[in-house]
Every structure is written in structure tokens, then in C-alpha cells.
Design an enzyme around this catalytic site. Structure first.
Site, short mmCIF file in Angstrom:
data_model
loop_
_atom_site.label_atom_id
_atom_site.label_comp_id
_atom_site.label_asym_id
_atom_site.label_seq_id
_atom_site.Cartn_x
_atom_site.Cartn_y
_atom_site.Cartn_z
N GLU A 121 2.50 -0.83 4.61
CA GLU A 121 2.17 0.54 4.22
C GLU A 121 3.48 1.30 3.94
O GLU A 121 4.37 1.33 4.80
CB GLU A 121 1.40 1.25 5.34
CG GLU A 121 -0.03 0.77 5.51
CD GLU A 121 -1.01 1.44 4.57
OE1 GLU A 121 -0.56 2.29 3.75
OE2 GLU A 121 -2.21 1.12 4.64
N ASP A 141 -3.60 2.37 -4.75
CA ASP A 141 -2.24 2.28 -4.20
C ASP A 141 -1.64 0.89 -4.39
O ASP A 141 -2.36 -0.09 -4.49
CB ASP A 141 -2.26 2.66 -2.71
CG ASP A 141 -3.22 1.84 -1.86
OD1 ASP A 141 -4.39 1.69 -2.25
OD2 ASP A 141 -2.80 1.35 -0.81
N HIS A 185 0.84 -1.19 0.00
CA HIS A 185 0.00 0.00 0.00
C HIS A 185 0.88 1.25 0.00
O HIS A 185 2.07 1.18 0.34
CB HIS A 185 -0.83 0.09 1.29
CG HIS A 185 -1.58 -1.14 1.67
ND1 HIS A 185 -2.96 -1.21 1.63
CD2 HIS A 185 -1.16 -2.34 2.15
CE1 HIS A 185 -3.36 -2.40 2.05
NE2 HIS A 185 -2.29 -3.10 2.36
N TYR A 186 0.31 2.40 -0.33
CA TYR A 186 0.89 3.66 0.12
C TYR A 186 -0.03 4.25 1.17
O TYR A 186 -1.23 3.95 1.22
CB TYR A 186 1.17 4.63 -1.02
CG TYR A 186 0.01 5.17 -1.84
CD1 TYR A 186 -1.18 5.63 -1.26
CD2 TYR A 186 0.12 5.27 -3.23
CE1 TYR A 186 -2.21 6.14 -2.02
CE2 TYR A 186 -0.91 5.78 -4.00
CZ TYR A 186 -2.07 6.22 -3.38
OH TYR A 186 -3.09 6.74 -4.14
N THR A 187 0.54 5.10 2.04
CA THR A 187 -0.25 5.66 3.13
C THR A 187 -1.24 6.71 2.64
O THR A 187 -2.33 6.86 3.22
CB THR A 187 0.65 6.28 4.21
OG1 THR A 187 1.53 7.23 3.58
CG2 THR A 187 1.48 5.20 4.90
N HIS A 236 -2.53 -3.12 -3.33
CA HIS A 236 -3.86 -2.95 -2.76
C HIS A 236 -4.88 -2.77 -3.87
O HIS A 236 -6.01 -3.28 -3.80
CB HIS A 236 -3.85 -1.73 -1.83
CG HIS A 236 -5.04 -1.66 -0.91
ND1 HIS A 236 -5.32 -0.55 -0.15
CD2 HIS A 236 -6.04 -2.55 -0.64
CE1 HIS A 236 -6.41 -0.77 0.55
NE2 HIS A 236 -6.87 -1.97 0.27
#
Length: 275
Positions: A107, A159, A42-44, A149
């Protein structure tokens, strides 16, 4: 393979990976119901690492992850790997909807689409590679189950985005990629199209693992799934339109997928394109 619920582990007290620099325990977790066989990245999507970590440890947010990788490469563990973190949400892969039970979630601190898709620093990607390699080795996770994700939740998530360097991970032995076909002219399918070729395309996407209804209509769901596929495997053009390059890349991924041979997973009719 389904497993009985495991006892809920205690709040995180020791790192699971040698890559961890610090522990920041989140209360947002529960028991797993399946063996770990996936890694989801994921990215935050937030303004700062501290803001993301605070959200991931706040009970009211009802979200968490196993690991956070900061921009400078420092790795924070928030949930024990033995526990089911709440990172994937409503999702599906290979017909299984409880992604959280079968996956470990990382993340990666990055503002994402809402902040202009900033680059991922080299130090951060090196840390993601080291952490991912450690997780994949310890759990025996197959290359094609290292996913975005957006792969498991294409209608909701984008993401870690089309700027994420999947090629760097693949060069380090993590994940499944093929050289993407070049974007060029030829037949393509898009929103509103119907017919047997569209049905064949959707069968190919489902064969690879995407959750998609097997009809002959190129609908909004199809557009979302194709865009998710492009973000991960053909990021030169992300538009949800199934051009020749997208489908040829998908064909090559199916042909080279590790594990079960494609023919053992059910026959498909490949879509033919004029080049």
C-alpha cells in the site's frame, strides 16, 4: 501451483525485508494456499498514512497488506510475507482468483482519485522501488506479474492510478512495460460494439492475464478492463475505449512478455487497424 494451507504464522515479530523501518502488526491475515509469484501495488486512498494504517490493523475492517510506504519513504511492515494478507479482495489474474494467496501487497500512501490524484513524492517512489526490487529478487517474481490493484480487480479498483510512475519502476528493472503507442486517429472499439474483432481484443487481454469473459460483445466488463489496462500501460488517455494505440500497446506487451512464449499460450488473431 497449489500448495496445502501453510500453518498460520504468529503475529508479525521481525521484518522480512531490509527496507523496513518499523513494524505495526495487523491481525488480518491467514494461511497461504499457493507459492508467491505476484506483487500487487495499491494506493491507500485515504486522507493520511496514520488513518490508513489504523484501518489496516483494525479487525473489523477485514483488510490488510504486507507493507505500507509513507510519503517520506519510510516502510512499515504489517503482515509477514509467509502469511496471506487481505489486500486484493475479489480479483483474478491468469485465471486464478485467489490473488491474495499468491501475492505480496504494498500500500502506497496517496489520496488517489478521491483526493485529486496527488503526485507521488520522489522519496516515496525511491522506497517503493527498493522494496519492490528486494521482494521480486527474493521470491523470483516475473516482471509481468508486478501489477496494479486495478489490473486484478478492474471493475472495483483504480489504484494505484494513472499517475503512478510505472516507468520509474521499469527503469529500475521492476515490472513489464513497452513504449506506449501514440494516441492518434484510426479505428476503435467501444461500449455496444460486437463482432469478431471485439472477440479478438478480449482474447488478447485474457492472454496477457486479465480476467474477462470471452464473448464478442464490448460490454461494461470490457470497458473496465480496457480502462485498467490503459491506467497501467497507456496512461495518456484513460477512457475504456480501445483505440488503435491501446491495442498496439497490448500487442507489443504480449510479444515481449517474459516467460511463456505467446504462441505456447494459444493462438490469437490480432486486430488490424488503419493508421
Amino acid at each position: 501451483m497449489s500448495l496445502p494451507d501453510t500453518p498460520i504464522p504468529e503475529l508479525l515479530s521481525a521484518p522480512d525485508s531490509r527496507c523496513v523501518d518499523s513494524l505495526v502488526a495487523s491481525p488480518n491475515f491467514g494461511p497461504r494456499r499457493a507459492k508467491v509469484d505476484m506483487l500487487v501495488l495499491h494506493y491507500t486512498g485515504m486522507a493520511s498514512a496514520d488513518a490508513a494504517i489504523e484501518l489496516l490493523r483494525t479487525p473489523a475492517s477485514e483488510v490488510s497488506c504486507h507493507y505500507v510506504v509513507r510519503e517520506d519513504g519510510r516502510v512499515v511492515q504489517m503482515v509477514a510475507e509467509a502469511a496471506r494478507a487481505w489486500h486484493a479482495g475479489r480479483s483474478s489474474w491468469e485465471g486464478v482468483t485467489d490473488t491474495n494467496s499468491r501475492s505480496i501487497g504494498i500500500e502506497i500512501v496517496n489520496g488517489g482519485h478521491d483526493f485529486g490524484l496527488p503526485d507521488f513524492p520522489a522519496e516515496q517512489i525511491a522506497a517503493v522501488i527498493a522494496l519492490s526490487a528486494d521482494i521480486v529478487a527474493r521470491h523470483g517474481i516475473r516482471a509481468d506479474r508486478v501489477l496494479a490493484h486495478s489490473d486484478v480487480a478492474p471493475a472495483r479498483k483504480r489504484d494505484p492510478g494513472e499517475n503512478f510512475p510505472w516507468t520509474a519502476l521499469h527503469a529500475a528493472g521492476i515490472g513489464h512495460l513497452v513504449p506506449p503507442s501514440r494516441v492518434e486517429g484510426g479505428r476503435f472499439f467501444m461500449l455496444g460494439d460486437t463482432g469478431e474483432p471485439v472477440a479478438a481484443l478480449k482474447a488478447m487481454l485474457a492472454l496477457y492475464g486479465y480476467g474477462i469473459e470471452l464473448t464478442d460483445a464490448y460490454d461494461t466488463e470490457t470497458t473496465d478492463v480496457v480502462a485498467a489496462f490503459q491506467r497501467h500501460f497507456r496512461p495518456a488517455k484513460v477512457d475504456g475505449v480501445a483505440d488503435a494505440a491501446t491495442i498496439l500497446t497490448l500487442r507489443d506487451l504480449i510479444a515481449t512478455r517474459p516467460g511463456d512464449a505467446p504462441l505456447e499460450r494459444g493462438p490469437i488473431k490480432l486486430v488490424q487497424f488503419d493508421r
